[in-house]
Design a protein around this motif. Structure first.
Motif, mmCIF file in Angstrom:
data_model
loop_
_atom_site.group_PDB
_atom_site.id
_atom_site.type_symbol
_atom_site.label_atom_id
_atom_site.label_comp_id
_atom_site.label_asym_id
_atom_site.label_seq_id
_atom_site.Cartn_x
_atom_site.Cartn_y
_atom_site.Cartn_z
ATOM 1 N N ARG A 786 2.618 1.217 4.932
ATOM 2 C CA ARG A 786 3.800 1.927 4.428
ATOM 3 C C ARG A 786 3.965 1.669 2.940
ATOM 4 N N THR A 787 4.913 2.376 2.334
ATOM 5 C CA THR A 787 5.330 2.066 0.970
ATOM 6 C C THR A 787 6.474 1.057 1.015
ATOM 7 N N THR A 788 6.905 0.622 -0.145
ATOM 8 C CA THR A 788 8.016 -0.341 -0.221
ATOM 9 C C THR A 788 9.258 0.208 0.452
ATOM 10 N N LEU A 789 9.503 1.504 0.297
ATOM 11 C CA LEU A 789 10.698 2.146 0.852
ATOM 12 C C LEU A 789 10.405 2.837 2.182
ATOM 13 N N TYR A 790 9.368 2.373 2.857
ATOM 14 C CA TYR A 790 9.037 2.823 4.208
ATOM 15 C C TYR A 790 8.611 4.284 4.265
ATOM 16 N N GLY A 791 7.988 4.735 3.189
ATOM 17 C CA GLY A 791 7.410 6.068 3.179
ATOM 18 C C GLY A 791 5.945 6.042 3.595
ATOM 19 N N ARG A 792 5.347 7.219 3.674
ATOM 20 C CA ARG A 792 3.943 7.347 4.060
ATOM 21 C C ARG A 792 3.050 7.006 2.867
ATOM 22 N N VAL A 793 1.883 6.459 3.148
ATOM 23 C CA VAL A 793 0.926 6.070 2.114
ATOM 24 C C VAL A 793 -0.238 7.057 2.133
ATOM 25 N N SER A 794 -0.712 7.425 0.948
ATOM 26 C CA SER A 794 -1.793 8.404 0.855
ATOM 27 C C SER A 794 -3.074 7.869 1.494
ATOM 28 N N ILE A 795 -3.902 8.776 1.917
ATOM 29 C CA ILE A 795 -5.194 8.402 2.493
ATOM 30 C C ILE A 795 -6.012 7.608 1.476
ATOM 31 N N GLU A 796 -5.937 8.012 0.213
ATOM 32 C CA GLU A 796 -6.687 7.316 -0.842
ATOM 33 C C GLU A 796 -6.296 5.855 -0.925
ATOM 34 N N ARG A 797 -4.973 5.558 -0.830
ATOM 35 C CA ARG A 797 -4.506 4.175 -0.890
ATOM 36 C C ARG A 797 -4.962 3.397 0.359
ATOM 37 N N GLN A 798 -4.895 4.044 1.496
ATOM 38 C CA GLN A 798 -5.319 3.381 2.724
ATOM 39 C C GLN A 798 -6.798 3.035 2.681
ATOM 40 N N GLN A 799 -7.619 3.977 2.193
ATOM 41 C CA GLN A 799 -9.054 3.730 2.123
ATOM 42 C C GLN A 799 -9.374 2.628 1.129
ATOM 43 N N ALA A 800 -8.650 2.611 0.011
ATOM 44 C CA ALA A 800 -8.867 1.562 -0.982
ATOM 45 C C ALA A 800 -8.518 0.198 -0.407
ATOM 46 N N ALA A 801 -7.449 0.142 0.384
ATOM 47 C CA ALA A 801 -7.039 -1.131 0.992
ATOM 48 C C ALA A 801 -8.058 -1.601 2.017
ATOM 49 N N GLN A 802 -8.613 -0.664 2.785
ATOM 50 C CA GLN A 802 -9.584 -1.033 3.808
ATOM 51 C C GLN A 802 -10.894 -1.509 3.187
ATOM 52 N N ALA A 803 -11.212 -1.011 2.001
ATOM 53 C CA ALA A 803 -12.486 -1.335 1.359
ATOM 54 C C ALA A 803 -12.330 -2.375 0.257
#
Length: 833
Positions: A786-803
């Motif tokens: 999630r984001t700080t304010l409990y919003g959705r996170v972009s696919i790009e951010r999710q992929q960067a976090a996973q890698a």
């Protein structure tokens, strides 16, 4: 509701009693009404009211103390005609146990899990027996009281057991001398009837059993601020009226001093070898009648005990009659006063208590209210041991070895989480009523929340699973987390919070980390690295360096935002905001506006600790006070800056302080709607100065830590949707328990958490997305970034976090005086002079 079969006269008496009693802490106020109880033949006619009043004061818990008996001497100058404890010198042999003999008993007790060492002995044997005087002289003491002090000190120092003294009559000087060695004392009144001390009575020839002498001794204990246990002995020839008068005599003393922690209703047992061997024993029905009368006279708040080993009948009758305590139960030593009556096994006592609709809980020798007010009631030298043995509610700490920050995988085994809501018939009505108030959004009182923090057994299962159901309805089954980085830009702090092991003085190097600062270039590097690793947030907090001003915080914020314009800046506690504003001569509102322009997005609601100034004076006396914290947060909300809300608990405070903290946050949220989440932070004690100085608990128990999250879910229902658990402090397994008790969020992945680790936590540094997913999967749920304010996170951010690649080692600069250049930015540090 009273029983339908109740006779009309009894019904009228009870109606008058109920009508005249205060609803909050009811008790029978008029002696004339009490004397009408004499005519009530069946104690069951009183049981509904007695039980109801007991429940008001003690809820669903029935307590006991796990103890070991140390019969230091059997010599006594009194000759009570029913007693087999007191013996002549020719019978007992050595007049006193040696120190080593007492320690041997105490060590066995400690090994069996006991917490109390009950010193039983006769009244002033040296006043009657030359053998006692000679023995004391050989031991290097002039009195029994002096010897007791030595033995108790050794027992406490070498075993950790808490002494409790049953020594009979004492002088004011003896109380003062003994007070540093035991947190509580005991002296049975037995009876207020002077008639029983006359020739032919059971107390004839026993000077210490004269009612006036006993009552004066208890008065002296009150003057000395010593919690005492007392009680009455029934069946020794007294009338019902005399029992009632004895109970009123005890109540009058307690009303004056507040030191009577429990009243025992004990039944006479005829013993071979005594003058009263053929005296009739009171019936169990008569004992239950006296117990119910005691509850009505002494009221809901008084602890009332009946020894279970002396009751010949169904022990649940005593629960129906209004008791809330079984007294001391020893797993290894007999009842030396009643050796013919063995203790019930604790497993049986637990089963009996459950059959009576209650939960067996372990207490200490001194009751919770006196531990809470220990500065008034307990010698300071005993505080450390009390705090080590007790939870934040003042009962015995029984959650195994779990401590906040611990990494031991088996730590959570002491708390069995039930995953279904128990049948309503097995839950106390008070708990159900309070939970319904939460669900309907009704205004809560301090007592409501305190009650929820006390729940155990089926009530515990009910509140945790109701909270979990509420979580599912509000948030679904996803477990959220934010990929973020903590940047603690300095651990130098000019404040002296007694709970904090993170902050350092300029040159202090005694704990885990040396004093440091993080310069702007390193802050930029860490922000960029966090972004590259999939972070959507950086959390910026630090100590209050004496050279930092509001410009420092503006520079830090600007540097982070300039480096990564899309990253969310979650920064600066209310203390840092207030310090920054004051250093620039700006209002809090103006300074927050400046920070917002510099890129600040939200604030962490840290530095809250406990929002009660009574507690804050003990743990952070030079820090901002409760109202100042609330003002900063309220002002941030007015400017559109949302914040979290935290509570740091498990140190010196009690449940009432937790309740007050939550009620203040409820009121704040009703007015601003600016709080995004509630974050309980269990106190990590290991390196905290407060604990190292023997002035705090070792954090909350596991039950308490879980309940803080559960109560947060219930109390903030409709106001704060997100309840977060700190995996750093709870550990992964502890966090899973919280996620089954109302929690929906795991907080941040953190990258470089250091504050909890400085205090001794084994967890920290980082819990990456894969670990978050595994933790959630262990519960059959899904982890969602999630984001700080409990919003959705972009696919790009999710992929960067996973890698994400491994973190680069961080850089610190040894703390010194700061040198500033144009634009106020930190250029370098120079060594402190």
């Amino acid at each position: 509701m009273m029983k339908a079969a109740m006779s009309s006269p009894v019904s009228q008496i009870l109606k008058k009693i109920e009508y005249s009693a205060d609803a909050a802490q009811p008790r029978l106020n008029q002696k004339e009404l009490a004397y009408e109880l004499e005519a009530v033949q069946d104690w069951r006619a009183l049981s509904d009211l007695a039980s109801a009043w007991r429940d008001i004061g003690w809820g669903n818990n029935v307590s006991y103390s796990r103890k070991v008996f140390i019969p230091l001497t059997h010599l006594c100058r009194d000759v009570c005609h029913y007693c087999t404890f007191a013996k002549a010198p020719r019978v007992v042999g050595p007049a006193f146990l040696t120190v080593e003999q007492a320690l041997e008993i105490a060590r066995a007790g400690a090994a069996a899990g006991c917490r109390e060492a009950l010193f039983t002995l006769g009244d002033r044997p040296e006043a009657r027996y030359a053998a006692a005087r000679e023995a004391l002289q050989q031991l290097g003491h002039a009195s029994t009281a002096s010897y007791v002090a030595e033995v108790a000190q050794r027992v406490r120092a070498e075993t950790g057991l808490l002494p409790h003294f049953n020594m009979g009559v004492l002088s004011a000087a003896e109380y003062q001398a003994l007070r540093p060695h035991a947190p509580s004392f005991g002296i049975m009144l037995e009876t207020a009837s002077e008639r029983l001390s006359e020739r032919g009575g059971p107390h004839y020839g026993s000077p210490d059993k004269h009612p006036a002498v006993r009552l004066e001794t208890m008065r002296l204990a009150g003057e000395a601020h010593i919690p005492i246990t007392s009680g009455i002995l029934i069946g020794i020839g007294e009338t019902r009226r005399e029992r009632l008068e004895s109970l009123f005599a005890l109540r009058d003393l307690h009303d004056r001093y507040g030191h009577l922690q429990e009243v025992i209703v004990q039944n006479f047992r005829a013993k071979a070898g005594t003058k009263m061997v053929n005296a009739p024993e009171p019936s169990m029905d008569e004992l239950c009648w006296t117990t119910a009368a005691a509850r009505l006279i002494l009221g809901s708040a008084m602890s009332i005990q009946v020894p279970p080993n002396l009751f010949e009948g169904d022990l649940t009758d005593l629960i129906r009659a209004g008791i809330n305590d079984w007294g001391g139960v020893s797993p290894i030593t007999p009842d030396h006063v009643n050796p013919e009556a063995p203790w019930p096994h604790l497993e049986r006592l637990s089963d009996v208590t459950a059959r009576g609709g209650k939960v067996l809980v372990e207490r200490l020798t001194v009751y919770p209210q006196y531990i809470d007010a220990r500065d008034q009631w307990v010698d300071p030298g005993l505080h450390r041991d009390l705090l080590l043995h007790s939870d934040c509610g003042g009962l015995a700490r029984t959650d195994g070895k779990w401590i906040a920050g611990s990494s031991t995988a088996t730590d959570i085994s002491s708390l069995q989480m039930q995953t279904t809501i128990p049948n309503a018939d097995s839950i106390s009505p008070q708990t159900i009523d309070i939970v319904n108030k939460c669900l309907s959004g009704d205004r809560l009182e301090e007592a409501d929340l305190v009650h929820l923090f006390k729940v155990r057994g089926n009530d515990f299962a009910y509140v945790t699973q109701t909270a979990n159901r509420l979580r599912q309805e509000t948030n679904g089954d996803n477990i959220t987390y934010v990929v973020n980085r903590n940047i603690n830009y300095t651990n130098v702090c000019q404040y002296h919070c007694n709970f904090c092991a993170f902050s350092k003085g300029r040159v202090e190097e005694s704990l885990r980390e040396k004093p440091y600062i993080v310069e702007l270039d390193e802050i930029r590097r860490r922000v960029r690295e966090a972004w590259d690793r999939g972070a959507t947030e950086v959390c910026l907090q630090g100590g209050i360096h004496p050279d930092y001003t509001g410009h420092t915080y503006l520079d830090i914020c600007s540097a982070a935002k300039t480096e990564c314009p899309d990253i969310h800046i979650h920064a600066f506690s209310p203390l840092e905001i207030m310090h920054g504003a004051q250093s620039l001569g700006r209002t809090v509102k103006a300074f927050l506006s400046d920070l917002k322009k510099a890129g600040l997005s939200t604030l962490p609601g840290t530095a809250a600790e406990i929002l009660d100034d009574e507690v804050r004076r003990q743990i952070c006396p030079d820090k901002l006070n409760t109202q100042e914290w609330l003002t900063v947060i309220r002002t941030a909300h007015e400017l559109g800056l949302r914040t979290t809300a935290t509570i740091m608990f498990g140190h010196v405070e009690s449940y009432r302080h937790w309740a007050q903290h939550i009620l203040k946050l409820i009121e704040l949220q009703r007015n601003t709607r600016g709080l995004t989440e509630f974050v309980p932070l269990p106190f990590v004690h290991e390196e905290a100065p407060l604990f190292r100085r023997n002035r705090s608990h070792q954090g909350p128990t596991l039950r308490e830590a879980v309940l803080m999250h559960t109560v947060g879910r219930l109390a903030f229902h409709g106001l704060i949707d997100n309840i977060q658990t700190s995996w750093v402090k709870m550990g992964e397994q502890g966090s899973q328990l919280c996620l089954q008790a109302g929690v929906n969020d795991l907080g941040g992945t953190l990258m470089n958490e250091s504050i909890s680790r400085a205090a001794g936590a084994a967890h920290g540094q980082e819990l990456p997305p894969a670990a978050m997913a595994a933790l959630a999967a262990g519960l059959g749920r899904t982890a969602v970034q999630r984001t700080t304010l409990y919003g959705r996170v972009s696919i790009e951010r999710q992929q960067a976090a996973q890698a994400a690649l491994p973190l680069t080692p961080v850089k610190y600069v040894k703390a010194g005086r700061l040198v500033r250049g144009e634009g106020h930015q930190v250029l370098r540090t120079v060594a402190s002079s």
